[in-house]
Enzyme design. Sequence first.
Site, PDB file in Angstrom:
ATOM      1  N   HIS A  48      35.564  17.134  35.295  1.00 21.89           N
ATOM      2  CA  HIS A  48      35.742  16.758  33.894  1.00 21.89           C
ATOM      3  C   HIS A  48      35.452  17.866  32.894  1.00 21.89           C
ATOM      4  O   HIS A  48      36.148  17.996  31.903  1.00 21.89           O
ATOM      5  CB  HIS A  48      34.824  15.575  33.617  1.00 21.89           C
ATOM      6  CG  HIS A  48      34.963  14.978  32.255  1.00 21.89           C
ATOM      7  ND1 HIS A  48      36.164  14.512  31.768  1.00 21.89           N
ATOM      8  CD2 HIS A  48      34.063  14.768  31.265  1.00 21.89           C
ATOM      9  CE1 HIS A  48      35.988  14.035  30.545  1.00 21.89           C
ATOM     10  NE2 HIS A  48      34.727  14.203  30.206  1.00 21.89           N
TER      11      HIS A  48
ATOM     12  N   ARG B  32      25.228  12.000  33.408  1.00 22.26           N
ATOM     13  CA  ARG B  32      26.450  12.000  34.221  1.00 22.26           C
ATOM     14  C   ARG B  32      26.223  12.605  35.605  1.00 22.26           C
ATOM     15  O   ARG B  32      26.797  12.138  36.592  1.00 22.26           O
ATOM     16  CB  ARG B  32      27.547  12.779  33.503  1.00 22.26           C
ATOM     17  CG  ARG B  32      28.082  12.013  32.327  1.00 22.26           C
ATOM     18  CD  ARG B  32      29.126  12.799  31.569  1.00 22.26           C
ATOM     19  NE  ARG B  32      29.696  11.955  30.527  1.00 22.26           N
ATOM     20  CZ  ARG B  32      30.610  12.373  29.658  1.00 22.26           C
ATOM     21  NH1 ARG B  32      31.042  13.631  29.701  1.00 22.26           N
ATOM     22  NH2 ARG B  32      31.081  11.559  28.744  1.00 22.26           N
TER      23      ARG B  32
ATOM     24  N   HIS C 190      32.586  13.933  36.121  1.00 19.78           N
ATOM     25  CA  HIS C 190      32.341  12.683  35.394  1.00 19.78           C
ATOM     26  C   HIS C 190      32.251  11.572  36.425  1.00 19.78           C
ATOM     27  O   HIS C 190      33.064  11.523  37.349  1.00 19.78           O
ATOM     28  CB  HIS C 190      33.502  12.431  34.423  1.00 19.78           C
ATOM     29  CG  HIS C 190      33.231  11.370  33.401  1.00 19.78           C
ATOM     30  ND1 HIS C 190      33.122  10.044  33.742  1.00 19.78           N
ATOM     31  CD2 HIS C 190      33.038  11.446  32.067  1.00 19.78           C
ATOM     32  CE1 HIS C 190      32.886   9.346  32.631  1.00 19.78           C
ATOM     33  NE2 HIS C 190      32.833  10.172  31.610  1.00 19.78           N
TER      34      HIS C 190
ATOM     35  N   GLN D  78      30.923  19.899  35.486  1.00 21.93           N
ATOM     36  CA  GLN D  78      30.574  18.472  35.423  1.00 21.93           C
ATOM     37  C   GLN D  78      31.619  17.599  36.102  1.00 21.93           C
ATOM     38  O   GLN D  78      32.804  17.686  35.788  1.00 21.93           O
ATOM     39  CB  GLN D  78      30.432  18.039  33.971  1.00 21.93           C
ATOM     40  CG  GLN D  78      30.090  16.559  33.832  1.00 21.93           C
ATOM     41  CD  GLN D  78      29.658  16.202  32.415  1.00 21.93           C
ATOM     42  OE1 GLN D  78      30.494  16.024  31.529  1.00 21.93           O
ATOM     43  NE2 GLN D  78      28.367  16.139  32.197  1.00 21.93           N
TER      44      GLN D  78
ATOM     45  N   ARG E 278      26.111  18.296  30.637  1.00 20.58           N
ATOM     46  CA  ARG E 278      26.395  17.873  29.265  1.00 20.58           C
ATOM     47  C   ARG E 278      26.232  16.366  29.127  1.00 20.58           C
ATOM     48  O   ARG E 278      26.660  15.618  29.999  1.00 20.58           O
ATOM     49  CB  ARG E 278      27.820  18.266  28.885  1.00 20.58           C
ATOM     50  CG  ARG E 278      28.245  17.744  27.527  1.00 20.58           C
ATOM     51  CD  ARG E 278      29.588  18.288  27.091  1.00 20.58           C
ATOM     52  NE  ARG E 278      30.722  17.725  27.795  1.00 20.58           N
ATOM     53  CZ  ARG E 278      31.257  16.516  27.539  1.00 20.58           C
ATOM     54  NH1 ARG E 278      30.712  15.723  26.626  1.00 20.58           N
ATOM     55  NH2 ARG E 278      32.308  16.107  28.223  1.00 20.58           N
TER      56      ARG E 278
ATOM     57  N   LEU F  50      40.438   9.580  33.417  1.00 18.98           N
ATOM     58  CA  LEU F  50      39.108   9.227  32.922  1.00 18.98           C
ATOM     59  C   LEU F  50      38.954   7.748  32.572  1.00 18.98           C
ATOM     60  O   LEU F  50      39.834   7.134  31.984  1.00 18.98           O
ATOM     61  CB  LEU F  50      38.804  10.064  31.679  1.00 18.98           C
ATOM     62  CG  LEU F  50      37.370   9.972  31.168  1.00 18.98           C
ATOM     63  CD1 LEU F  50      36.403  10.548  32.186  1.00 18.98           C
ATOM     64  CD2 LEU F  50      37.221  10.704  29.850  1.00 18.98           C
TER      65      LEU F  50
ATOM     66  N   PHE G  33      25.036   5.681  24.708  1.00 17.92           N
ATOM     67  CA  PHE G  33      25.720   6.504  25.706  1.00 17.92           C
ATOM     68  C   PHE G  33      24.671   7.090  26.646  1.00 17.92           C
ATOM     69  O   PHE G  33      23.487   7.162  26.302  1.00 17.92           O
ATOM     70  CB  PHE G  33      26.484   7.640  25.012  1.00 17.92           C
ATOM     71  CG  PHE G  33      27.953   7.671  25.335  1.00 17.92           C
ATOM     72  CD1 PHE G  33      28.762   6.580  25.052  1.00 17.92           C
ATOM     73  CD2 PHE G  33      28.536   8.792  25.903  1.00 17.92           C
ATOM     74  CE1 PHE G  33      30.131   6.619  25.328  1.00 17.92           C
ATOM     75  CE2 PHE G  33      29.903   8.838  26.180  1.00 17.92           C
ATOM     76  CZ  PHE G  33      30.696   7.755  25.901  1.00 17.92           C
TER      77      PHE G  33
ATOM     78  N   GLU H 297      32.907   6.663  29.413  1.00 14.61           N
ATOM     79  CA  GLU H 297      31.503   6.265  29.546  1.00 14.61           C
ATOM     80  C   GLU H 297      31.175   5.130  28.576  1.00 14.61           C
ATOM     81  O   GLU H 297      30.193   4.414  28.749  1.00 14.61           O
ATOM     82  CB  GLU H 297      30.629   7.491  29.236  1.00 14.61           C
ATOM     83  CG  GLU H 297      29.161   7.292  29.515  1.00 14.61           C
ATOM     84  CD  GLU H 297      28.397   8.625  29.490  1.00 14.61           C
ATOM     85  OE1 GLU H 297      28.977   9.659  29.838  1.00 14.61           O
ATOM     86  OE2 GLU H 297      27.220   8.601  29.116  1.00 14.61           O
TER      87      GLU H 297
END
Lengths: 572, 245
Positions: free
Chosen positions: A350, A285, A237, A235, A385, A251, A122, A254
């Site tokens: 997000h 991100r 995304h 954030q 994050r 969404l 990730f 990821e």
Amino acid sequence: MSERFETHEHDVLVIGAGGAGLRAAIEALGQGASVGVVSKSLLGKAHTVMAEGGIAAAMANVDSADGWKPHFRDTMRGGKLLNNWRMAQLHAQEAPERVKELEQWGALFDRTEDGRILQRAFGGHTFRRLCHVGDRTGLEMIRTLQDRGVYMGFDVYMECTIVRLLTDGGRCAGALAYWRETGRFVVFKAKSVVMATGGIGKAWPITSNSWEYTGDGMALAYEAGAELMDMEFVQFHPTGMVWPPGVQGILVTEAVRGEGGILRNKSGERFMERYDPKRMELSTRDVVARSIYTEVKEGRGTEHGGAYLDISHQPAEYVKKKLPSMYHQFKELADVDITKGPMEVGPTCHYMMGGIRVEAETAQSSLPGLFAAGEAAAGLHGANRLGGNSLSDLLVFGRRAGLAAAQHAKEVSAPNLDEGQISAGESEALSAFQRQGGENPYAVHRDLQKVMQSLVGIFRTGEDMQKALSELAKLKERAAHTSVEGSRMFNPGWHMAIELKSMLTVSEAVTRSALVRQESRGAHSRIDFPELSPEWGKKNNIVWHDGSAMGLRQETRPEMRAELKEILAEDQ
Amino acid sequence: MAEATVKVFRGNKGGGQSVEFKVPVAPGMVVLDALHYIQGHLAPDLAVRWNCKAGKCGSCSAEVNGRPRLTCKTRMDALPQGEPITVMPLKAFPVIKDLVTDVSWNYKVNKKITPFTPKAGADWKFYQDDVDRVQEFRKCIECFLCQNVCHVLRDHDKYEQFGGPRLFVRVAGLEMHPMDGVSRTKVLKDGLGIGLCNITKCCTEVCPEDIHITDNAIIPLKERVVDQFYDPLVWIVRKIRGAAS
């Protein structure tokens, strides 16, 4: 008093039934506390069900070199060192234990060939670290926690919305709420309250968040006297759906990039080479979101204003197995077969890194008796994050909050409820029914979203945010004059009128904090201050309720322990 | 911009009627978008449940043109064009208001099921082959569409005796869990009345997660119940032993 509303009493009241709230409740129950869980939705529908990619935990099942130290380092670097380092340490150290526990409560993760929990790559994680169940990890987590909690015996108050925290001489004493079904009020009396209400995405129009994400927990805590922190860090995304219009913002996990997905612009160029050649699509991100945004802004976007994300080079069966809900989502909602061609994606609001300021060990806020965990709390993620760190956050700090809340409940006497606070809360909640001919709350909400999207979005300037503040003041005025039709029975227009207040409070906190932070760090990007500032790197923005106005100050961050500095300095 | 006519049930447990709304149609729009448009512009007090709007939470179930569906996954352009779209609440559960129904019965019945109970001394080593089958059941998003179409509930009101497909899927997820160590056949037979299901597969047809509810969950569970309670050999042995004592 008893005729106007019912009253329930608990040692620990948990507000919010997502991962953090349920984990807190389970821990408090295990300590022998009586626990009530209040949830705006039905049990099991909280935003955690939407978490797709996985839980970050350094189990080292796939990459044996992983451990808490690299996880700590990745989290701090991803957060641009603004994280509460003690929280980052506890999180990295405790996450593997929390995942194993989840498995022992019945969660079924995907497996390695030797029969252990499988982990995937990730963004921003040096090793393959995300424990997952295809692309529906959150559903597995919430179902497991839900069943465990029900079995252990918590009382669940479903479809119940908190409108005010009650205090007793400087400590949290419970909350006033209404049943969504009937509109009748209900009072909760509690020695400890855990806030686990998630974030604030609904203040932006393009968001991956559900209707519940109106910043209630942060606003309620703020109103009751607790401090908020790092509110400028929102954030976006990088990959939300962009077409068709109705699905904008939904969404795209990821995990698509984790499984090898490639980003391209309209001319087929793999543009991440220009922004982060080392990590490419698996950059953090904040970086990927800004890169896509920049490509579109400079005219290299796709037909509908996004970037192409392509996983079709992987075998079709593999894609369907590892990303089943993405496959169905695109097939059913956008007529795109992701095993055959690219998806169109763009940034979507997000996650809130900021929130209620808490102590690392106990998750207690600055208001005694009020605890906070998960997205509602600040600190762990700093300025950005990493994917997968949210689900582990819920487990690690949900547990800590539940433990400390139960402990606190053992140490204090039952609080007294103040009738004045209750009736003031009731009148405020009902005020929209008293006004005639006012504006529809939904119209005010739409305009709030426009302001936040255009003036406090991915790239920010001082000028825009000054303007946003004056717009927010006007919106506040309009929100105070909305009126609602119909009865108190399950009336979404009325619910919106109440939630507007939370959204406006939190939006103001975001804007004020973002305006004073004259630098770019993580998710906070200032066009007028594009560089990292070492001075700002030493400070957190703190927001609090200063009489009738919003107070804002900077606090110097505590010096990191020497052994953690050493870990951070190591290069991986 | 094109316009659609949407007829939505407005009312409560005392009754109600369909109310017609005109809604502008955008490309790719789903029925839930139309309901949101109505809330935002025409009837702010229209009661609708929804959360994720991405088919992952199972909140926005309703009957669209007579068929139970998730409104967030029902495309307007997939419905007959030029005809009104009717949206009604789930029939198998009592209406609270408009499209919101009282589904609390499902949560109550769920409590009858013995929770996950790991085998003593489990080493927690198990393989993808072991979990593939069970993961199917764990995809369930609790939209209750299967409960809504099950005629044992919908037409015969057997709420006291019967659990319904959702709860059988849940039991299947526990019974076939590679680390689970207890049997739930007794509760399947007595508490959840699995014998009442006559496998018409209506539940499987409406499942938005494509869970093969009848074939993969209910039939194997029925077999377990039959093996334990109705196997003639076992029955004779029990009878003889019972007579002897």
